[in-house]
Design an enzyme around this catalytic site. Structure first.
Site, PDB file in Angstrom:
ATOM      1  N   LYS A 100       0.846  -1.134   0.008  1.00  8.88           N
ATOM      2  CA  LYS A 100       0.071  -0.045  -0.010  1.00  8.88           C
ATOM      3  C   LYS A 100       0.821   1.148   0.044  1.00  8.88           C
ATOM      4  O   LYS A 100       1.916   1.521   1.013  1.00  8.88           O
ATOM      5  CB  LYS A 100      -0.972   0.055   1.305  1.00  8.88           C
ATOM      6  CG  LYS A 100      -2.128  -1.029   1.080  1.00  8.88           C
ATOM      7  CD  LYS A 100      -3.014  -0.691   2.098  1.00  8.88           C
ATOM      8  CE  LYS A 100      -4.378  -1.564   2.077  1.00  8.88           C
ATOM      9  NZ  LYS A 100      -4.071  -2.911   1.722  1.00  8.88           N
ATOM     10  N   ASP A 137      -1.298  -2.306  -4.173  1.00  7.88           N
ATOM     11  CA  ASP A 137      -2.462  -2.196  -3.750  1.00  7.88           C
ATOM     12  C   ASP A 137      -3.200  -0.977  -4.123  1.00  7.88           C
ATOM     13  O   ASP A 137      -2.309  -0.032  -4.427  1.00  7.88           O
ATOM     14  CB  ASP A 137      -2.760  -2.382  -2.270  1.00  7.88           C
ATOM     15  CG  ASP A 137      -2.390  -3.790  -1.653  1.00  7.88           C
ATOM     16  OD1 ASP A 137      -2.461  -4.674  -2.679  1.00  7.88           O
ATOM     17  OD2 ASP A 137      -2.421  -3.995  -0.526  1.00  7.88           O
ATOM     18  N   MET A 138      -4.423  -0.726  -4.557  1.00  5.94           N
ATOM     19  CA  MET A 138      -5.193   0.253  -4.567  1.00  5.94           C
ATOM     20  C   MET A 138      -5.978   0.657  -3.260  1.00  5.94           C
ATOM     21  O   MET A 138      -6.695  -0.016  -2.780  1.00  5.94           O
ATOM     22  CB  MET A 138      -6.072   0.141  -5.937  1.00  5.94           C
ATOM     23  CG  MET A 138      -6.835   1.537  -6.269  1.00  5.94           C
ATOM     24  SD  MET A 138      -5.509   2.689  -6.747  1.00  5.94           S
ATOM     25  CE  MET A 138      -5.002   2.243  -8.446  1.00  5.94           C
ATOM     26  N   ARG A 187      -4.590  -6.797 -11.240  1.00  3.96           N
ATOM     27  CA  ARG A 187      -5.594  -7.439 -10.283  1.00  3.96           C
ATOM     28  C   ARG A 187      -6.741  -6.680 -10.366  1.00  3.96           C
ATOM     29  O   ARG A 187      -6.861  -5.356 -10.152  1.00  3.96           O
ATOM     30  CB  ARG A 187      -5.003  -7.423  -8.724  1.00  3.96           C
ATOM     31  CG  ARG A 187      -6.129  -7.896  -7.730  1.00  3.96           C
ATOM     32  CD  ARG A 187      -5.676  -7.393  -6.334  1.00  3.96           C
ATOM     33  NE  ARG A 187      -4.417  -8.080  -5.955  1.00  3.96           N
ATOM     34  CZ  ARG A 187      -3.591  -7.498  -4.742  1.00  3.96           C
ATOM     35  NH1 ARG A 187      -4.205  -6.289  -4.141  1.00  3.96           N
ATOM     36  NH2 ARG A 187      -2.567  -7.856  -4.556  1.00  3.96           N
ATOM     37  N   LYS A 190     -13.237  -5.832  -6.465  1.00  6.09           N
ATOM     38  CA  LYS A 190     -14.459  -4.908  -6.436  1.00  6.09           C
ATOM     39  C   LYS A 190     -14.343  -3.437  -5.805  1.00  6.09           C
ATOM     40  O   LYS A 190     -14.782  -2.468  -6.128  1.00  6.09           O
ATOM     41  CB  LYS A 190     -15.642  -5.616  -5.882  1.00  6.09           C
ATOM     42  CG  LYS A 190     -16.163  -6.766  -6.653  1.00  6.09           C
ATOM     43  CD  LYS A 190     -17.351  -7.269  -6.106  1.00  6.09           C
ATOM     44  CE  LYS A 190     -17.833  -8.606  -6.681  1.00  6.09           C
ATOM     45  NZ  LYS A 190     -18.957  -9.267  -6.028  1.00  6.09           N
ATOM     46  N   GLY A 191     -13.349  -3.461  -4.864  1.00  7.51           N
ATOM     47  CA  GLY A 191     -12.932  -2.234  -4.113  1.00  7.51           C
ATOM     48  C   GLY A 191     -13.554  -2.428  -2.648  1.00  7.51           C
ATOM     49  O   GLY A 191     -14.706  -2.847  -2.559  1.00  7.51           O
TER      50      GLY A 191
HETATM   51  C1  LIG Z   1      -6.539 -10.735  -3.501  1.00  6.25           C
HETATM   52  C2  LIG Z   1      -7.329  -9.747  -3.107  1.00  6.25           C
HETATM   53  C3  LIG Z   1      -6.676  -8.529  -3.108  1.00  6.25           C
HETATM   54  C4  LIG Z   1      -7.421  -7.321  -2.991  1.00  6.25           C
HETATM   55  N1  LIG Z   1      -6.919  -6.064  -3.059  1.00  6.25           N
HETATM   56  C5  LIG Z   1      -7.480  -4.855  -3.055  1.00  6.25           C
HETATM   57  C6  LIG Z   1      -7.153  -3.539  -2.945  1.00  6.25           C
HETATM   58  O1  LIG Z   1      -6.213  -3.538  -3.417  1.00  6.25           O
HETATM   59  N2  LIG Z   1      -7.796  -2.632  -2.774  1.00  6.25           N
HETATM   60  C7  LIG Z   1      -9.340  -2.699  -2.624  1.00  6.25           C
HETATM   61  O2  LIG Z   1      -9.936  -1.841  -2.357  1.00  6.25           O
HETATM   62  N3  LIG Z   1      -9.834  -3.840  -2.400  1.00  6.25           N
HETATM   63  C8  LIG Z   1      -9.118  -5.006  -2.527  1.00  6.25           C
HETATM   64  N4  LIG Z   1      -9.676  -6.327  -2.107  1.00  6.25           N
HETATM   65  C9  LIG Z   1     -10.815  -6.336  -1.504  1.00  6.25           C
HETATM   66  C10 LIG Z   1     -11.893  -6.171  -2.612  1.00  6.25           C
HETATM   67  O3  LIG Z   1     -12.105  -5.094  -3.268  1.00  6.25           O
HETATM   68  C11 LIG Z   1     -13.345  -6.846  -1.933  1.00  6.25           C
HETATM   69  O4  LIG Z   1     -13.689  -5.703  -0.814  1.00  6.25           O
HETATM   70  C12 LIG Z   1     -13.527  -8.182  -1.474  1.00  6.25           C
HETATM   71  O5  LIG Z   1     -12.731  -9.148  -2.175  1.00  6.25           O
HETATM   72  C13 LIG Z   1     -14.935  -8.554  -1.550  1.00  6.25           C
HETATM   73  O6  LIG Z   1     -15.373  -8.383  -2.527  1.00  6.25           O
HETATM   74  P1  LIG Z   1     -15.847  -9.912  -3.422  1.00  6.25           P
HETATM   75  O7  LIG Z   1     -15.366  -9.882  -4.801  1.00  6.25           O
HETATM   76  O8  LIG Z   1     -15.212 -11.001  -2.565  1.00  6.25           O
HETATM   77  O9  LIG Z   1     -17.338 -10.033  -3.511  1.00  6.25           O
HETATM   78  P2  LIG Z   1     -18.508  -9.588  -2.410  1.00  6.25           P
HETATM   79  O10 LIG Z   1     -19.536  -8.847  -3.252  1.00  6.25           O
HETATM   80  O11 LIG Z   1     -17.845  -9.091  -1.216  1.00  6.25           O
HETATM   81  O12 LIG Z   1     -19.005 -10.988  -2.100  1.00  6.25           O
HETATM   82  C14 LIG Z   1     -19.576 -11.862  -3.049  1.00  6.25           C
HETATM   83  C15 LIG Z   1     -19.726 -13.323  -2.368  1.00  6.25           C
HETATM   84  O13 LIG Z   1     -18.487 -13.861  -2.446  1.00  6.25           O
HETATM   85  C16 LIG Z   1     -18.783 -14.817  -1.054  1.00  6.25           C
HETATM   86  N5  LIG Z   1     -18.100 -14.415  -0.098  1.00  6.25           N
HETATM   87  C17 LIG Z   1     -17.656 -13.124   0.144  1.00  6.25           C
HETATM   88  N6  LIG Z   1     -16.893 -13.040   1.293  1.00  6.25           N
HETATM   89  C18 LIG Z   1     -17.020 -14.281   1.894  1.00  6.25           C
HETATM   90  C19 LIG Z   1     -16.544 -14.784   3.062  1.00  6.25           C
HETATM   91  N7  LIG Z   1     -15.943 -14.118   4.071  1.00  6.25           N
HETATM   92  N8  LIG Z   1     -16.621 -15.972   3.321  1.00  6.25           N
HETATM   93  C20 LIG Z   1     -17.443 -16.550   2.581  1.00  6.25           C
HETATM   94  N9  LIG Z   1     -17.916 -16.413   1.432  1.00  6.25           N
HETATM   95  C21 LIG Z   1     -17.675 -14.840   0.988  1.00  6.25           C
HETATM   96  C22 LIG Z   1     -20.201 -14.988  -0.841  1.00  6.25           C
HETATM   97  O14 LIG Z   1     -20.878 -15.891  -1.676  1.00  6.25           O
HETATM   98  C23 LIG Z   1     -20.459 -13.598  -1.343  1.00  6.25           C
HETATM   99  O15 LIG Z   1     -22.069 -13.432  -1.503  1.00  6.25           O
HETATM  100  C24 LIG Z   1      -8.716  -7.492  -2.620  1.00  6.25           C
HETATM  101  C25 LIG Z   1      -9.351  -8.731  -2.490  1.00  6.25           C
HETATM  102  C26 LIG Z   1      -8.680  -9.770  -2.890  1.00  6.25           C
HETATM  103  C27 LIG Z   1      -9.528 -11.188  -2.845  1.00  6.25           C
END
Ligand SMILES: Cc1cc2nc3c(=O)[nH]c(=O)nc-3n(C[C@H](O)[C@H](O)[C@H](O)COP(=O)(O)OP(=O)(O)OC[C@H]3O[C@@H](n4cnc5c(N)ncnc54)[C@H](O)[C@@H]3O)c2cc1C
Length: 311
Positions: A100, A137-138, A187, A190-191
């Site tokens: 970060k 990271d963003m 990468r 969603k944010g």
């Molecule tokens: C490798 C990685 C790096 C990241 N880097 C950044 C970054 O640099 N900047 C940034 O802003 N964000 C980052 N994020 C976070 C990202 O932006 C999301 O906030 C986070 O990943 C949640 O979104 P989602 O895509 O999992 O979907 P969501 O819409 O949160 O969840 C969708 C579905 O995924 C499943 N799910 C989600 N969480 C869980 C859980 N805890 N247990 C079980 N099932 C679950 C469920 O089925 C849920 O309905 C990163 C995420 C990952 C995975």
């Protein structure tokens, strides 16, 4: 539950709650499920276990919004330390680091951008010497332009440096187009921040639709997409699109966070996919934990229990 997202994200910036909660040991229930430890030794151990399970890793030394240069220097030193340890353990081929920029000086009032660039350069050099890479990271939207400018500068010397784009921002589809070139590691997530309407989609459905549009751009392009999501629908769509665009396995990867859907991580790896687990470590786990709770308020009761039973 969705109503809790905004207050939890606001609390992630609360200094008072941070002071209270940070007295909790990292080993306390809910914390250790998302953060394997505070030390280099503990994160290297966790990485070795993931690698033994056929996974890759990206290590994040926790800490953000650093407001003095000494703290930023300490973060750079921590990254050099973990990179050397990964190399020594023979893990560098499968484990990189995520950084970060706010943890290495971007938010400093005087010359923040320049200091973050120089510090990032030092980490990229250490990563290359260890035989691995860095992904930037963003963070929140006020830093996006500065972060992408630093990425452009770093890539002149370290073209392997990874970028992160967030599908909740209106601008991201265009950013994906700009970054979908050969050798460009991107990468897509969603944010995770609380963003205003004028820059970000507010409805989950709109964020998801944007994620799919961005996936199409990245998977059809010439770069190396890193599909960061736990969402079963997005994972299925990414798999279908990668076949449609004639991508071989290994020309893109899936990424998930440490402790979230670990069985799915291993299942995808067994199917021959490259799966990288983002592993945060260190004492500054508060903001990270609050963002995870905001995404999954169902876990709030575990968190409160850990807090009450803290020794
Ligand atoms: C490798 C990685 C790096 C990241 N880097 C950044 C970054 O640099 N900047 C940034 O802003 N964000 C980052 N994020 C976070 C990202 O932006 C999301 O906030 C986070 O990943 C949640 O979104 P989602 O895509 O999992 O979907 P969501 O819409 O949160 O969840 C969708 C579905 O995924 C499943 N799910 C989600 N969480 C869980 C859980 N805890 N247990 C079980 N099932 C679950 C469920 O089925 C849920 O309905 C990163 C995420 C990952 C995975």
């Amino acid at each position: 539950m969705a109503l809790l997202r905004e207050p939890l994200l606001l609390l992630s910036r609360s200094e008072q709650l941070k002071r209270l909660v940070s007295t909790m040991p990292v080993s306390a229930g809910i914390v250790s499920s998302y953060v394997p430890g505070e030390t280099t030794a503990s994160v290297v151990e966790a990485t070795a276990t993931l690698v033994a399970d056929g996974l890759h890793a990206s290590l994040d030394h926790l800490g953000e919004d650093v407001l003095d240069a000494d703290q930023a220097d300490a973060t750079v030193a921590a990254y050099k330390d973990v990179l050397a340890a990964l190399s020594e353990r023979g893990l560098a081929r499968r484990a990189e680091v995520s950084v970060k920029l706010s943890a290495i000086g971007q938010a400093l009032e005087a010359n923040g951008h320049k200091i973050a660039l120089e510090n990032a350069r030092a980490i990229c050099r250490a990563a290359r010497n260890a035989g691995t890479t860095v992904t930037l990271d963003m963070e929140d939207h006020t830093t996006t332009d500065s972060t992408l400018a630093i990425l452009r500068d770093l890539r002149k010397d370290f073209p392997e440096t990874g970028a992160v784009l967030q599908s909740y921002l209106h601008r991201t589809e265009a950013d994906c187009r700009a970054l979908a070139y050969e050798g460009s590691r991107v990468r897509l997530c969603k944010g995770a921040y609380n963003e205003p309407e004028h820059v970000a989609f507010q409805d989950k459905a709109d964020v998801d639709k944007s994620y799919v549009r961005c996936l199409k751009v990245l998977l059809a392009g010439d770069g190396y997409p890193m599909v960061a999501t736990h969402d079963p629908r997005m994972i299925a769509i990414a798999s279908t699109l990668s076949s449609r665009f004639g991508r071989e396995k290994g020309t893109y990867e899936f990424q998930m966070l440490y402790g979230i859907r670990p069985e799915e991580q291993k299942r995808l790896a067994r199917r021959g996919e490259t799966v990288r687990v983002y592993v945060p470590y260190g004492a500054q786990w508060f903001g990270y934990l609050m963002r995870r709770l905001a995404e999954r308020p169902q876990n709030l009761s575990f968190f409160v229990k850990s807090l009450i039973s803290k020794k």
